[in-house]
Write a protein that holds these residues in place. Structure first.
Motif, PDB file in Angstrom:
ATOM      1  N   ILE A   1       0.886  -1.274  -0.079  1.00 21.52           N
ATOM      2  CA  ILE A   1      -0.241   0.359  -0.112  1.00 21.52           C
ATOM      3  C   ILE A   1       0.878   0.838   0.039  1.00 21.52           C
ATOM      4  CG2 ILE A   1      -1.602   1.481   1.007  1.00 21.52           C
ATOM      5  CD1 ILE A   1      -2.839  -1.339   2.136  1.00 21.52           C
ATOM      6  N   ARG A   2       1.599   1.094   0.588  1.00 28.72           N
ATOM      7  CA  ARG A   2       3.357   2.325   0.565  1.00 28.72           C
ATOM      8  C   ARG A   2       4.047   2.569  -0.846  1.00 28.72           C
ATOM      9  NH1 ARG A   2       5.836   2.247   6.839  1.00 28.72           N
ATOM     10  NH2 ARG A   2       4.230   3.554   7.372  1.00 28.72           N
ATOM     11  N   TYR A   3       3.793   1.781  -1.709  1.00 27.96           N
ATOM     12  CA  TYR A   3       4.520   1.837  -2.502  1.00 27.96           C
ATOM     13  C   TYR A   3       3.828   2.445  -3.934  1.00 27.96           C
ATOM     14  CZ  TYR A   3       8.856  -1.145  -2.808  1.00 27.96           C
ATOM     15  OH  TYR A   3       9.999  -1.098  -2.856  1.00 27.96           O
ATOM     16  N   MET A   4       2.121   2.004  -3.692  1.00 26.60           N
ATOM     17  CA  MET A   4       1.492   2.228  -4.068  1.00 26.60           C
ATOM     18  C   MET A   4       0.584   4.708  -3.981  1.00 26.60           C
ATOM     19  SD  MET A   4      -1.480  -0.708  -3.929  1.00 26.60           S
ATOM     20  CE  MET A   4      -2.721  -0.025  -5.269  1.00 26.60           C
ATOM     21  N   ALA A   5       1.230   4.405  -2.976  1.00 31.51           N
ATOM     22  CA  ALA A   5       1.096   5.668  -2.262  1.00 31.51           C
ATOM     23  C   ALA A   5       2.005   6.262  -2.757  1.00 31.51           C
ATOM     24  CB  ALA A   5       0.698   6.052  -0.635  1.00 31.51           C
ATOM     25  N   VAL A   6       3.758   5.893  -2.513  1.00 27.27           N
ATOM     26  CA  VAL A   6       4.755   6.743  -4.015  1.00 27.27           C
ATOM     27  C   VAL A   6       4.453   7.059  -4.705  1.00 27.27           C
ATOM     28  CG1 VAL A   6       6.912   6.221  -3.284  1.00 27.27           C
ATOM     29  CG2 VAL A   6       6.394   6.174  -0.909  1.00 27.27           C
ATOM     30  N   MET A   7       3.599   5.891  -5.160  1.00 29.02           N
ATOM     31  CA  MET A   7       4.103   6.358  -6.982  1.00 29.02           C
ATOM     32  C   MET A   7       2.692   7.149  -7.104  1.00 29.02           C
ATOM     33  SD  MET A   7       4.241   1.813  -8.379  1.00 29.02           S
ATOM     34  CE  MET A   7       4.336   2.339 -10.219  1.00 29.02           C
ATOM     35  N   PHE A   8       1.630   7.346  -7.033  1.00 26.36           N
ATOM     36  CA  PHE A   8       0.721   8.024  -7.362  1.00 26.36           C
ATOM     37  C   PHE A   8       1.444   9.101  -6.742  1.00 26.36           C
ATOM     38  CE2 PHE A   8      -2.702  11.007  -5.542  1.00 26.36           C
ATOM     39  CZ  PHE A   8      -3.857  11.001  -6.460  1.00 26.36           C
TER      40      PHE A   8
END
Length: 306
Positions: A186-193
């Motif tokens: 989830i943190r990866y997805m937030a960082v990429m967003f």
């Protein structure tokens, strides 16, 4: 009235790249991650957007290229900070420096070459209304997209189960992991967003606002976007208001130079940044208000147990 209307419209346009970048960083920080590399990601997005444009690709593809390269550069930060658990402050600063160098390399052949900018949309009937039409209905599509993204981010964070999970991870990743949430994913997805939004903000500068490529053309806007998240106390509506404040100060200093105010030009140029610092100082004095939405686990590394 004409001066007011023109300054109002110019303020909205000047605030648009900040809204994109700051909303992206807001989501990142709500997940408990601090990415200081916004400046670098914006520059990468600006450079690749111009590169795609001069390669003959449609404008929508140039914007997509900026978004994807911003997300890809943030992925590099994610690998360092989330997988290898590097200090997030150091990884973010490294990304800012890396993005500055990469953008200078990509944009070296396009310096000061004008871009066919995205044009404002004319809405029949609405755009022709005196004063109101000029203030609200004569912008390019990305200005309206920034308002849409504000609505989407607000809805996602406070009206969806996924947004609740993201905020829970920012508060207590150990507890979120214990009940089954994949914290790192989830943190990866937030960082990429966040990277995608920063890339879009950079592309707005090079394809709409300027429009041309100039090395280091963000001029500190990435750092201002980072400060806006703190100014906003991690609330989307305050991000937009803060971006308008900075945009208004930017336009005010340009108008002051244009009419020949008897003030040193260096002081006028520093006005937006001085205003940002002053607001941050005032906001930080109210620690209780800031603590309401502060992600408790911000910048703290997390390693799943078991």
């Amino acid at each position: 009235m004409d001066l007011f209307v023109s300054m109002f419209a110019a303020t909205i346009v000047a605030a648009t790249p900040l809204i994109f970048a700051a909303l992206g960083e807001l989501v990142v920080e709500k997940s408990g991650v601090l990415n200081l590399g916004i400046e670098g990601m914006m520059l990468v997005g600006a450079a690749f957007g111009v590169w795609a444009h001069f390669a003959g690709l449609p404008m929508i593809v140039a914007l997509a290229a900026a978004v994807l390269t911003g997300a890809a550069s943030s992925l590099l930060f994610g690998v360092l900070a989330l997988t290898f658990m590097t200090n997030q402050y150091a990884a973010g600063l490294a990304l800012a420096i890396f993005g500055t160098g990469v953008s200078a390399f990509i944009g070296r052949g396009f310096g000061s070459t004008p871009v066919d900018a995205i044009q404002p949309i004319h809405l029949p009937g609405l755009s022709d209304i005196p004063v109101i039409g000029e203030m609200f209905f004569q912008y390019d599509p990305l200005v309206y997209l920034s308002f849409v993204m504000f609505g989407i981010v607000s809805w996602f964070l406070y009206r969806t189960k996924a947004g609740l999970a993201l905020r829970a991870i920012g508060e207590s990743p150990d507890s979120a992991h214990a009940i089954g949430y994949e914290v790192i994913r989830i943190r990866y997805m937030a960082v990429m967003f966040g990277g995608a939004m920063a890339g879009l903000g950079g592309a707005y500068l090079s394809l709409v606002y300027t429009p041309l490529w100039v090395e280091n053309m963000t001029a500190g806007r990435g750092w201002i976007a980072l400060a806006l998240v703190v100014f906003a106390a991690w609330r989307p509506i305050r991000v937009v208001l803060g971006a308008w404040l900075f945009g208004g100060m930017t336009i005010l200093q340009l108008q002051g130079q244009a009419i020949g105010l008897n003030v040193p030009s260096e002081l006028l140029s520093a006005l937006p940044y001085l205003a940002t610092i002053a607001v941050l100082v005032l906001i930080s004095r109210n620690r209780q208000a800031m603590a309401l939405d502060f992600p408790i686990s911000l910048a703290r590394p997390f390693r799943p147990k078991g």
